[in-house]
Design an enzyme around this catalytic site. Structure first.
Site, PDB file in Angstrom:
ATOM      1  CE  LYS A 161      -2.923   1.700   4.195  1.00  0.00           C
ATOM      2  NZ  LYS A 161      -3.679   1.639   4.694  1.00  0.00           N
ATOM      3  CE  LYS A 163      -1.356   4.917   4.356  1.00  0.00           C
ATOM      4  NZ  LYS A 163      -2.679   5.650   5.490  1.00  0.00           N
ATOM      5  CG  ASP A 239      -9.422   4.162   6.410  1.00  0.00           C
ATOM      6  OD1 ASP A 239      -9.807   4.107   7.782  1.00  0.00           O
ATOM      7  OD2 ASP A 239      -7.972   4.155   6.864  1.00  0.00           O
ATOM      8  CE  LYS A 263      -7.019   2.006   9.771  1.00  0.00           C
ATOM      9  NZ  LYS A 263      -6.435   3.597   9.212  1.00  0.00           N
ATOM     10  N   GLY A 291      -4.969  -0.787   9.896  1.00  0.00           N
ATOM     11  CA  GLY A 291      -4.162  -0.810  10.902  1.00  0.00           C
ATOM     12  C   GLY A 291      -4.138   0.829  11.493  1.00  0.00           C
TER      13      GLY A 291
HETATM   14  O1  OSB Z   1      -5.157   5.265   6.702  1.00  0.00           O
HETATM   15  O2  OSB Z   1      -5.440   3.569   7.096  1.00  0.00           O
HETATM   16  C1  OSB Z   1      -4.546   3.947   7.040  1.00  0.00           C
HETATM   17  C2  OSB Z   1      -1.649   4.689  10.190  1.00  0.00           C
HETATM   18  C3  OSB Z   1      -2.015   5.668   9.918  1.00  0.00           C
HETATM   19  C4  OSB Z   1      -3.065   6.504  10.423  1.00  0.00           C
HETATM   20  C5  OSB Z   1      -4.148   5.828   9.267  1.00  0.00           C
HETATM   21  C6  OSB Z   1      -3.747   4.673   8.029  1.00  0.00           C
HETATM   22  C7  OSB Z   1      -2.903   4.129   9.104  1.00  0.00           C
HETATM   23  C8  OSB Z   1      -2.129   3.539   8.271  1.00  0.00           C
HETATM   24  C9  OSB Z   1      -0.386   1.849   8.846  1.00  0.00           C
HETATM   25  O3  OSB Z   1      -2.092   3.626   6.837  1.00  0.00           O
HETATM   26  C10 OSB Z   1      -1.367   0.771   8.885  1.00  0.00           C
HETATM   27  C11 OSB Z   1      -0.896   0.203   9.927  1.00  0.00           C
HETATM   28  O4  OSB Z   1       0.785  -0.519   9.535  1.00  0.00           O
HETATM   29  O5  OSB Z   1      -0.524   0.277  10.861  1.00  0.00           O
HETATM   30 MG    MG Z   2      -6.865   4.292   5.197  1.00  0.00          MG
END
Ligand code: OSB
Ligand code: MG
Length: 374
Positions: A161, A163, A239, A263, A291
């Protein structure tokens, strides 16, 4: 089960490397660890708030306040037959899902332990191991991103994934495709960084055959996402916008997304995740576990919930060593070379919390005991 004692620790864990998203950069992970003692068993939960209200409106401070003032008083000293009865004790309280999830999940762990079951089994999960992916934060350069993908691929991770944010989108995705080919399972996560005005950029991403694009638009939106999905080949995954299983039903009905990132904090606890699991199974919609850079407690809970049958895609629950030098649980989650994590078979979350490490990481702690009625 009678809730005799609840203990909170506001902890701070240094990340191995800062984690950057479209909304900000995290160097230390602030979390709340919840311990719930009931009739000889101890359950653990984690409040996955961030220090600043940039992912959602909650913070460690708001969660602490809501827990100590409203949620814990609603359950302390009371007897609950099961987790659904437990959460109904504070049902009138609006929002604050991450605070609620930390408490409900601690009860779930105690409940599973009291029945001699693993948390996965108590939730109805049957998988013995789960395939996992990795979420790669915004990098300082394209070569740094390619190196990160290469390192994680070598460790066995099954899905990557990336960002994205305006200015860091088409170019990095194109570079990953060019270097690693079309077969690599790649997706993007924008954390609400775009609006429909930027649909041209989002449509350009269609040519890369991404598994999905996560939360491109507003954190509270499912209307514009429906407009976007109608004009995008890439599946949209939501999300931030999905706070309940009912939100997911509405999003599916509107065509706002085809996939959901679950989540447990955002959804307010494991009962709601069970409901979302059932919904996605009935709709044939892919679901996966997101996560929040959890400690070993939250990670163990994520692994257990991913064992449920509706969780059909690799999640963001990476191994502990992707985040921290030393975790607060033993054993910490380790990646097998085939890119899977084992689902613990022992009672409850199946890992031991190392209290000394929690205490060392704690900035604040407070204990709540049932009154003299006992
Ligand atoms: O958008 O999924 C998200 C971490 C902190 C806040 C939001 C997100 C994330 C991650 C990391 O994408 C996920 C992880 O490795 O725990
Ligand atoms: Mg996300």
């Amino acid at each position: 089960m009678r809730v005799e004692r609840v203990t909170l620790w506001l902890i701070e864990l240094r990340l191995k490397a800062p984690f950057e998203t479209s909304f900000g950069r995290e160097t230390d992970r602030e979390l709340i660890i919840v311990r719930l003692d009931a009739e000889g068993v101890t359950g653990w939960g984690e409040v996955s708030t961030m220090a600043q209200p940039l992912y959602n409106y909650e913070t460690g401070e708001t969660a602490w306040h809501v827990l100590e003032r409203f949620l814990i008083p609603a359950v302390i000293g009371r007897d609950f037959a099961d987790p659904r009865a437990f959460r109904s004790a504070y049902r009138p309280i609006r929002g604050h899902h991450m605070a609620k999830a930390g408490l409900e999940n601690a009860f779930w762990d105690a409940y599973a332990k009291s029945r001699g079951m693993s948390l996965a089994a108590a939730l109805g999960g049957k998988k013995e191991r789960i395939p996992v992916g990795v979420s790669i934060g915004i990098q300082p350069s394209i070569p740094a991103l390619l190196q990160a993908v290469e390192n994680f691929a070598a460790q066995g991770y099954r899905r990557f994934k990336i960002k994205i944010k305006p200015g860091w989108d088409v170019e990095p995705i194109a570079a990953v495709r060019k270097r690693f080919g079309d077969a690599l399972p790649v997706m993007a996560d924008a954390n609400s960084a775009y609006t429909l005005d930027q649909i041209d950029v989002l449509r350009r991403l269609d040519e890369f055959g991404l598994m999905m694009i996560e939360q491109p638009l507003g954190e509270d939106d499912i209307v514009d996402h429906a407009r976007l999905q109608a004009q995008l080949e890439t599946p949209v995954c939501l999300d931030e916008s999905i706070l309940t299983a009912e939100d997911a039903r509405k999003a599916f009905d509107l065509g706002s997304c085809r996939i959901i990132n679950a989540k447990v904090g955002r959804l307010g606890g494991l009962c709601e995740v069970q409901d979302l699991n059932a919904l996605c199974l009935s709709r044939g919609a892919p679901l996966w576990c997101g996560g929040m850079l959890e400690s070993g407690v939250g990670r163990a809970i994520n692994i257990a919930l991913t064992a449920m049958p509706g969780f059909t895609l690799p999640g963001d629950t990476s191994a502990s060593d992707r985040y921290y030098h030393e975790d607060i649980v033993e054993p910490s989650a380790r990646l097998s070379p085939d890119g899977t994590l084992d689902v613990p078979k022992g009672p409850g979350i199946g890992v031991e919390v190392v209290l000394a490490r929690v205490e060392r990481a704690a900035k604040r702690t407070r204990e709540f005991r049932a009154g003299a009625r006992a």
